[in-house]
Design a protein around this motif. Structure first.
Motif, PDB file in Angstrom:
ATOM      1  N   ARG A   1       0.825  -1.209   0.000  1.00 25.24           N
ATOM      2  CA  ARG A   1       0.000   0.000   0.000  1.00 25.24           C
ATOM      3  C   ARG A   1       0.859   1.259   0.000  1.00 25.24           C
ATOM      4  O   ARG A   1       0.351   2.370  -0.138  1.00 25.24           O
ATOM      5  N   MET A   2       2.165   1.094   0.154  1.00 24.76           N
ATOM      6  CA  MET A   2       3.072   2.222   0.315  1.00 24.76           C
ATOM      7  C   MET A   2       3.713   2.626  -1.016  1.00 24.76           C
ATOM      8  O   MET A   2       3.945   1.789  -1.879  1.00 24.76           O
ATOM      9  N   ALA A   3       4.023   3.911  -1.145  1.00 19.06           N
ATOM     10  CA  ALA A   3       4.722   4.396  -2.333  1.00 19.06           C
ATOM     11  C   ALA A   3       6.122   3.803  -2.395  1.00 19.06           C
ATOM     12  O   ALA A   3       6.648   3.540  -3.476  1.00 19.06           O
ATOM     13  N   SER A   4       6.721   3.587  -1.239  1.00 20.64           N
ATOM     14  CA  SER A   4       8.066   3.016  -1.169  1.00 20.64           C
ATOM     15  C   SER A   4       8.044   1.808  -0.236  1.00 20.64           C
ATOM     16  O   SER A   4       8.284   1.938   0.961  1.00 20.64           O
ATOM     17  N   PRO A   5       7.724   0.607  -0.755  1.00 14.54           N
ATOM     18  CA  PRO A   5       7.599  -0.586   0.097  1.00 14.54           C
ATOM     19  C   PRO A   5       8.839  -0.887   0.923  1.00 14.54           C
ATOM     20  O   PRO A   5       8.738  -1.214   2.109  1.00 14.54           O
ATOM     21  N   LEU A   6      10.029  -0.800   0.308  1.00 17.45           N
ATOM     22  CA  LEU A   6      11.245  -1.117   1.049  1.00 17.45           C
ATOM     23  C   LEU A   6      11.532  -0.082   2.133  1.00 17.45           C
ATOM     24  O   LEU A   6      12.025  -0.424   3.211  1.00 17.45           O
ATOM     25  N   SER A   7      11.209   1.181   1.876  1.00 16.69           N
ATOM     26  CA  SER A   7      11.372   2.211   2.907  1.00 16.69           C
ATOM     27  C   SER A   7      10.463   1.907   4.086  1.00 16.69           C
ATOM     28  O   SER A   7      10.830   2.115   5.248  1.00 16.69           O
ATOM     29  N   PHE A   8       9.263   1.416   3.788  1.00 20.46           N
ATOM     30  CA  PHE A   8       8.326   1.028   4.843  1.00 20.46           C
ATOM     31  C   PHE A   8       8.869  -0.158   5.628  1.00 20.46           C
ATOM     32  O   PHE A   8       8.874  -0.164   6.864  1.00 20.46           O
ATOM     33  N   MET A   9       9.346  -1.177   4.932  1.00 16.92           N
ATOM     34  CA  MET A   9       9.834  -2.386   5.601  1.00 16.92           C
ATOM     35  C   MET A   9      11.049  -2.122   6.480  1.00 16.92           C
ATOM     36  O   MET A   9      11.283  -2.823   7.453  1.00 16.92           O
ATOM     37  N   ARG A  10      11.793  -1.085   6.122  1.00 19.19           N
ATOM     38  CA  ARG A  10      12.992  -0.751   6.901  1.00 19.19           C
ATOM     39  C   ARG A  10      12.646  -0.494   8.367  1.00 19.19           C
ATOM     40  O   ARG A  10      13.439  -0.779   9.265  1.00 19.19           O
ATOM     41  N   HIS A  11      11.442   0.029   8.632  1.00 18.74           N
ATOM     42  CA  HIS A  11      11.030   0.321  10.009  1.00 18.74           C
ATOM     43  C   HIS A  11      10.812  -0.966  10.816  1.00 18.74           C
ATOM     44  O   HIS A  11      10.773  -0.920  12.053  1.00 18.74           O
ATOM     45  N   PHE A  12      10.653  -2.096  10.122  1.00 19.44           N
ATOM     46  CA  PHE A  12      10.310  -3.346  10.816  1.00 19.44           C
ATOM     47  C   PHE A  12      11.309  -4.441  10.462  1.00 19.44           C
ATOM     48  O   PHE A  12      10.954  -5.612  10.369  1.00 19.44           O
ATOM     49  N   GLN A  13      12.550  -4.025  10.278  1.00 19.08           N
ATOM     50  CA  GLN A  13      13.568  -4.960   9.848  1.00 19.08           C
ATOM     51  C   GLN A  13      13.758  -6.093  10.854  1.00 19.08           C
ATOM     52  O   GLN A  13      14.024  -7.236  10.484  1.00 19.08           O
ATOM     53  N   GLY A  14      13.598  -5.780  12.129  1.00 20.70           N
ATOM     54  CA  GLY A  14      13.728  -6.820  13.151  1.00 20.70           C
ATOM     55  C   GLY A  14      12.682  -7.904  13.011  1.00 20.70           C
ATOM     56  O   GLY A  14      12.939  -9.085  13.271  1.00 20.70           O
ATOM     57  N   ASP A  15      11.489  -7.527  12.583  1.00 19.43           N
ATOM     58  CA  ASP A  15      10.411  -8.498  12.414  1.00 19.43           C
ATOM     59  C   ASP A  15      10.603  -9.327  11.149  1.00 19.43           C
ATOM     60  O   ASP A  15      10.076 -10.425  11.038  1.00 19.43           O
ATOM     61  N   LEU A  16      11.357  -8.793  10.188  1.00 20.93           N
ATOM     62  CA  LEU A  16      11.627  -9.540   8.964  1.00 20.93           C
ATOM     63  C   LEU A  16      12.859 -10.415   9.113  1.00 20.93           C
ATOM     64  O   LEU A  16      13.005 -11.412   8.419  1.00 20.93           O
ATOM     65  N   GLY A  17      13.748 -10.027  10.006  1.00 18.70           N
ATOM     66  CA  GLY A  17      14.993 -10.766  10.168  1.00 18.70           C
ATOM     67  C   GLY A  17      14.985 -11.682  11.374  1.00 18.70           C
ATOM     68  O   GLY A  17      16.037 -11.958  11.946  1.00 18.70           O
ATOM     69  N   ASP A  18      13.800 -12.152  11.772  1.00 25.40           N
ATOM     70  CA  ASP A  18      13.720 -12.991  12.969  1.00 25.40           C
ATOM     71  C   ASP A  18      13.805 -14.481  12.636  1.00 25.40           C
ATOM     72  O   ASP A  18      13.440 -15.332  13.432  1.00 25.40           O
ATOM     73  N   GLY A  19      14.267 -14.764  11.419  1.00 27.50           N
ATOM     74  CA  GLY A  19      14.454 -16.169  11.053  1.00 27.50           C
ATOM     75  C   GLY A  19      13.293 -16.789  10.312  1.00 27.50           C
ATOM     76  O   GLY A  19      13.384 -17.938   9.885  1.00 27.50           O
ATOM     77  N   THR A  20      12.184 -16.058  10.131  1.00 32.38           N
ATOM     78  CA  THR A  20      11.046 -16.639   9.429  1.00 32.38           C
ATOM     79  C   THR A  20      11.324 -16.672   7.936  1.00 32.38           C
ATOM     80  O   THR A  20      11.921 -15.769   7.367  1.00 32.38           O
ATOM     81  N   ALA A  21      10.872 -17.752   7.290  1.00 34.31           N
ATOM     82  CA  ALA A  21      11.076 -17.892   5.842  1.00 34.31           C
ATOM     83  C   ALA A  21      10.339 -16.794   5.095  1.00 34.31           C
ATOM     84  O   ALA A  21      10.836 -16.260   4.102  1.00 34.31           O
ATOM     85  N   THR A  22       9.149 -16.447   5.586  1.00 34.79           N
ATOM     86  CA  THR A  22       8.362 -15.415   4.909  1.00 34.79           C
ATOM     87  C   THR A  22       9.084 -14.082   4.912  1.00 34.79           C
ATOM     88  O   THR A  22       9.080 -13.353   3.920  1.00 34.79           O
ATOM     89  N   GLY A  23       9.728 -13.753   6.023  1.00 33.05           N
ATOM     90  CA  GLY A  23      10.446 -12.485   6.100  1.00 33.05           C
ATOM     91  C   GLY A  23      11.548 -12.407   5.065  1.00 33.05           C
ATOM     92  O   GLY A  23      11.709 -11.403   4.369  1.00 33.05           O
ATOM     93  N   ALA A  24      12.308 -13.488   4.940  1.00 29.99           N
ATOM     94  CA  ALA A  24      13.391 -13.523   3.952  1.00 29.99           C
ATOM     95  C   ALA A  24      12.829 -13.449   2.538  1.00 29.99           C
ATOM     96  O   ALA A  24      13.370 -12.757   1.673  1.00 29.99           O
ATOM     97  N   GLN A  25      11.746 -14.165   2.283  1.00 34.79           N
ATOM     98  CA  GLN A  25      11.117 -14.137   0.964  1.00 34.79           C
ATOM     99  C   GLN A  25      10.594 -12.742   0.645  1.00 34.79           C
ATOM    100  O   GLN A  25      10.680 -12.282  -0.500  1.00 34.79           O
ATOM    101  N   LEU A  26      10.057 -12.077   1.640  1.00 32.72           N
ATOM    102  CA  LEU A  26       9.491 -10.747   1.433  1.00 32.72           C
ATOM    103  C   LEU A  26      10.558  -9.750   0.993  1.00 32.72           C
ATOM    104  O   LEU A  26      10.362  -8.978   0.054  1.00 32.72           O
ATOM    105  N   VAL A  27      11.695  -9.779   1.664  1.00 37.68           N
ATOM    106  CA  VAL A  27      12.785  -8.874   1.289  1.00 37.68           C
ATOM    107  C   VAL A  27      13.269  -9.197  -0.122  1.00 37.68           C
ATOM    108  O   VAL A  27      13.476  -8.299  -0.948  1.00 37.68           O
ATOM    109  N   ALA A  28      13.438 -10.485  -0.424  1.00 39.83           N
ATOM    110  CA  ALA A  28      13.910 -10.892  -1.753  1.00 39.83           C
ATOM    111  C   ALA A  28      12.914 -10.506  -2.836  1.00 39.83           C
ATOM    112  O   ALA A  28      13.286 -10.000  -3.897  1.00 39.83           O
TER     113      ALA A  28
END
Length: 460
Positions: free
Chosen positions: A226-253
């Motif tokens: 929903r964001m104009a800059s998805p990666l800029s948005f995700m940067r705020h929640f990097q800890g939640d994406l880097g907690d070892g979940t496969a989905t988090g890694a897939q999302l960044v990729a």
């Protein structure tokens, strides 16, 4: 067919400039042939505006079903690779969910929605039931065919992305939280979020984990779309994406793949004759995405070959399409002394409106590039071009004013000279700000008045 594509390209270019009523009429015509691939691209670009203009349609079970996932829907051929969901795949998900629900229950939902008269509370009550059924139905369907490719193909289509199917089912388990947060960001795309919004999202992520509702990174996935800059948005929640979940890694990729795809699409558009301001705006957004991707990658980001390639492509595109020869568009509207040294005839030939619009767009685009150029390695190139534009505009304007001071022309040339002063001041304003433009306008008018004073008004 070639002529049809050419006509459609012209429609696509002019679509954003159409008044709302004509825009809706064109869309209505396109919807009749939207199965054609070339029309799908045009419709995809028109959807954000279409969503804003159309009044809310009556709620149905199918529309309620699509709501939590709609921001992720895509017409791209490689939608899954870019972290998006193909519309055809979601249609299949709807049929899977519908088949798992007793017909009497589906009829009851439709009846309650029809009777709700769009009352939010009543619609939400039905939606919660639909989403729960969707989560359970899709999860069961995926589990039943996970090791049976032929069965999976019969249900979800050829070569279905089973990981993605499981994630879609997971989205429905947190659909209530998704829709609650989406209501905080009604505009699409959302340019930026506030600190209080970040805190609210973080609280929701924590609650999803504590209550065991599923993979919390799915919430970030949906909201990022929903964001104009998805990666800029995700940067705020990097800890939640880097907690070892496969989905988090897939999302960044997938987001990085989406960024690469966006660059390719802009490159393709730039190969035609796009608006330079639109091109610069798109490049600015992607530059912000690139900076966020580098930050998320940490120390390795500076050497990541994919990020380097993205930066290189953005740099080359802006240099070639926005900065190179920008002064030519601008100098097309400045006064020129004729080969015989006389300005009288030259002042009678004024720039066209098309020339003026092109010059304004070019200066706006170069100035925008100066703001984000450092992120893609442009260095001082945009600033240097702005300096060239300012210098040459002032040089030609001064030449005209000096010439008129030495060779006062007939009164009929004054109107043209005044227009050139205004046009030149406008270019300086766009390049260097309102105060600089005002100074040029003031000095130009003062010099013009000395060399070509207005005739005294006759008293009646």
């Amino acid at each position: 067919m070639t002529q049809d594509k050419s006509t459609l390209k012209e429609v696509e270019t002019r679509l954003s400039d159409l008044p709302d009523d004509k825009f809706l009429k064109v869309i209505e015509l396109l919807q009749g042939v939207q199965s054609r691939p070339e029309v799908l691209q045009t419709m995809s670009q028109a959807r954000p505006r279409l969503g804003r203009l159309r009044p809310p349609r009556p709620p149905t079970a199918q529309r309620v079903f699509y709501s939590p996932i709609e921001d992720l829907l895509s017409d791209l051929d490689d939608a899954a690779a870019e972290g998006r969901i193909a519309r055809d795949l979601m249609r299949r998900c709807w049929f899977v969910m519908k088949a798992a629900v007793p017909p009497a229950l589906m009829q009851a939902w439709e009846g309650r929605l029809a009777a709700s008269k769009r009352d939010r509370g009543k619609v939400r009550a039905v939606a919660l039931e639909v989403w729960a059924a969707a989560g359970a139905g899709l999860t069961t369907a995926v589990a039943s065919v996970v090791d049976e490719p032929e069965a999976a193909a019969r249900i979800f289509g050829a070569n279905p992305p089973m990981d993605l199917m499981g994630q879609i089912g997971g989205v429905y388990r947190i659909a209530d939280e998704i829709e609650t947060l989406k209501s905080k960001f009604p505009d699409f795309p959302v340019p930026e979020i506030e600190e209080e919004d970040i805190s609210l999202i973080q609280e929701t992520l924590t609650r999803i984990k504590a209550e065991g509702k599923g993979d919390a990174s799915l919430l970030i996935w949906v909201l990022s779309a929903r964001m104009a800059s998805p990666l800029s948005f995700m940067r705020h929640f990097q800890g939640d994406l880097g907690d070892g979940t496969a989905t988090g890694a897939q999302l960044v990729a997938a987001s990085l793949a989406h960024l690469e795809g966006a660059v390719r699409r802009i490159e393709h558009a730039a190969s035609g004759s796009p608006s330079v301001t639109s091109l610069a705006s798109n490049a600015e957004q992607l530059a912000a995405e690139l900076a966020a991707a580098r930050e998320m990658a940490g120390a390795a980001g500076a050497k990541d070959p994919r990020l380097q390639a993205i930066g290189g492509k953005l740099k080359a595109m802006v240099l070639e399409k926005v900065i190179a020869n920008a002064e030519q568009d601008v100098l097309a509207i400045v006064p020129r002394i004729g080969p015989d040294g006389d300005m009288t005839e030259a002042l009678k030939v004024m720039p066209t409106r098309q020339d003026l619009v092109r010059a304004e767009e070019r200066v706006r685009a170069v100035r925008k590039a100066a703001k984000f150029g450092g992120k893609v390695g442009l260095g001082e190139e945009p600033a240097k071009m702005l300096a060239v534009i300012k210098k040459e505009v002032v040089t030609y304007l001064d030449a005209m004013l000096d010439h008129l001071a030495k060779n006062p022309a007939e009164a009929g040339a004054r109107a043209g000279a005044e227009q050139h002063v205004f046009n030149s001041a406008r270019m300086i304003e766009l390049a260097d700000g309102p105060s600089a433009g005002y100074e040029i306008l003031k000095k130009g008018q003062e010099k013009l008045e000395k060399s070509m004073p207005k005739p005294a008004e006759k008293k009646g």
